[in-house]
Scaffold this motif. Structure first.
Motif, PDB file in Angstrom:
ATOM      1  N   UNK A  79       5.595 -15.867  88.390  1.00 32.57           N
ATOM      2  CA  UNK A  79       6.904 -16.503  88.233  1.00 32.57           C
ATOM      3  C   UNK A  79       8.035 -15.484  88.267  1.00 32.57           C
ATOM      4  N   UNK A  80       7.743 -14.228  87.846  1.00 29.96           N
ATOM      5  CA  UNK A  80       8.800 -13.214  87.780  1.00 29.96           C
ATOM      6  C   UNK A  80       9.026 -12.505  89.112  1.00 29.96           C
ATOM      7  N   UNK A  81       8.320 -12.920  90.150  1.00 30.36           N
ATOM      8  CA  UNK A  81       8.534 -12.335  91.480  1.00 30.36           C
ATOM      9  C   UNK A  81       9.738 -13.031  92.112  1.00 30.36           C
ATOM     10  N   UNK A  82      10.874 -12.340  92.083  1.00 33.39           N
ATOM     11  CA  UNK A  82      12.147 -12.975  92.434  1.00 33.39           C
ATOM     12  C   UNK A  82      12.214 -13.380  93.911  1.00 33.39           C
ATOM     13  N   UNK A  83      12.854 -14.496  94.158  1.00 36.48           N
ATOM     14  CA  UNK A  83      13.177 -14.952  95.511  1.00 36.48           C
ATOM     15  C   UNK A  83      14.677 -15.208  95.591  1.00 36.48           C
TER      16      UNK A  83
END
Length: 428
Positions: A15-19
């Motif tokens: 979830x913390x892998x930014x897009x």
């Protein structure tokens, strides 16, 4: 198609892998300073994969070097002699300005900074590190521990004792109202006071221009003044050139050269642009520092033949086509154009930077209060207009980051500036 891929992304990735963007895009191919998404939309790329596509997308010289090397051998590890690695190390050592330099290749800037911290703490027999407020040095356990930006530091646990120093941000903080000379003097006094209250640190690590922090920087000469204090105590200086290196700032090949009155840094880290998209990072240090480790080590993927071949081709192109000079000329025109446009937008607090490394800080009009929602809205509007930007900053990511490939031409700079001006004017 994009919605389907986004669902798969969210099902298997953190979830913390930014897009970026409310509707994330899949970039499928690029050419020159442009990229295309899966729906066939064309964009002018003003972020270059986080300052990594430094030269151009799909540059034939690099594609040829990678293809030819892949047809011979891709990888063998550092346990064997590697001609492309030796050749690139020779070039980097010579360009670094560090005397009797040794080079160690990694796969990323994070790993490069990890290695620099290992070298400094081992050489100095100290686990205390000086770092700058608002800094960013990577996502590993040790580099997160010295990052001075809470938005990118998910834990306070660290193998290091970190002490944070004033000076990385010129226009905020307790010294913002001072002249440049007074600012430097105050920061030096703060450093000297800090050192009077702690055991001798191993090193100061600093980005000449803070990247993730929003392209902020001190007045030229600050780190030279710091160096005088550090040298008196034997404390090393690590210059984190992951984002500033290879001529991006235009005026200099390395960011540290704006502060080079007392010579080059003891250790320098690099990554991003040298590979033009291939995974290359590294550390340069004086031989006695690099060789201070008393145990064996290798790098499985650092310095592979294919990445080194790409790095050599990219560096040759960069130097032969004077992309540093192009960054100075086109970047100078671009920053003045953006300053002129921003002067008509009350929400823009500051346009700063040098070369093709430009930050546009967005705040609530008439205040210094960050406005991340407005910055995000500009990012979306720019995309709608056909322009990709980055964002960052130490105050709730309210700074737009402009960092196109260094081969950007004047017409493209004007096109991008016009799209960005329209996006800024859309702020409500």
């Amino acid at each position: 198609m994009t919605d389907e891929l986004l669902g798969r992304h969210r099902a298997v990735l953190p979830d913390w892998l930014a897009l970026y963007y409310e509707e994330p895009l899949e970039i499928t191919h690029g050419e020159g300073r442009h990229v295309w998404d899966a729906d066939g939309n064309r964009y002018l790329d003003f972020f270059g994969g986080i300052l990594t596509t430094m030269t151009a997308h799909a540059l034939p010289e690099i594609a040829k070097a990678v293809s030819e090397q892949a047809g011979r051998i891709i990888h063998s590890s550092t346990l064997y002699l590697n001609r492309p690695m030796v050749e690139l190390a020779e070039r980097v050592a010579q360009l670094s300005g560090i005397p009797d330099a040794r080079v160690f290749f990694t796969t990323s800037g994070t790993e490069a900074n990890d290695t620099a911290l290992l070298l400094a703490t081992t050489y100095r027999r100290s686990n205390t590190i000086l770092a700058m407020r608002n800094s960013y040095h990577g996502r590993s356990f040790s580099s997160v521990g010295i990052t001075g930006n809470s938005g990118w530091s998910p834990t306070s646990l660290s193998p290091l004792q970190t002490l944070y120093v004033h000076g990385g941000v010129r226009t905020r903080g307790p010294y913002a109202a001072l002249s440049d000379g007074e600012f430097i003097a105050a920061c030096v006094e703060d450093l000297e006071d800090l050192l009077g209250h702690t055991r001798p640190p191993a090193a100061l690590i600093a980005e000449p221009i803070q990247g993730v922090g929003g392209f902020t920087s001190p007045p030229d000469g600050l780190y030279a003044a710091f160096r005088e204090v550090l040298n008196e105590r034997g404390i090393l200086w690590i210059a984190d050139e992951v984002q500033t290196g290879w001529g991006r700032t235009g005026e200099h090949f390395w960011g540290w050269q704006a502060h080079g009155r007392n010579g080059p840094p003891d250790i320098m880290t690099f990554a991003k642009g040298i590979g033009n998209g291939m995974s290359i990072g590294g550390v340069v240090a004086r031989s006695e520092i690099m060789n201070c480790l008393d145990s064996n080590s290798i790098s499985t993927f650092g310095g592979t033949q294919i990445t080194m071949s790409a790095g050599l081709a990219n560096l040759n192109y960069l130097v032969e086509h004077d992309l540093q000079g192009n960054s100075r000329r086109v970047g100078g025109l671009l920053i003045e154009r953006l300053r002129s446009a921003a002067a008509q937008v009350p929400a823009v607090r500051e346009v700063r930077g040098r070369g093709l490394m430009i930050g546009i800080e967005v705040t609530k009009p008439g205040t210094d209060e960050a406005d991340p929602k407005a910055a995000a809205a500009v990012l979306e509007a720019a995309r709608e207009g056909g322009l990709l930007l980055g964002k960052g900053g130490g105050h709730n990511t309210s700074c737009l980051r402009v960092a196109p490939p260094l081969s950007l031409n004047v017409a493209e700079a004007e096109e991008g500036a016009e799209i960005l001006e329209n996006a800024l004017r859309s702020i409500r």
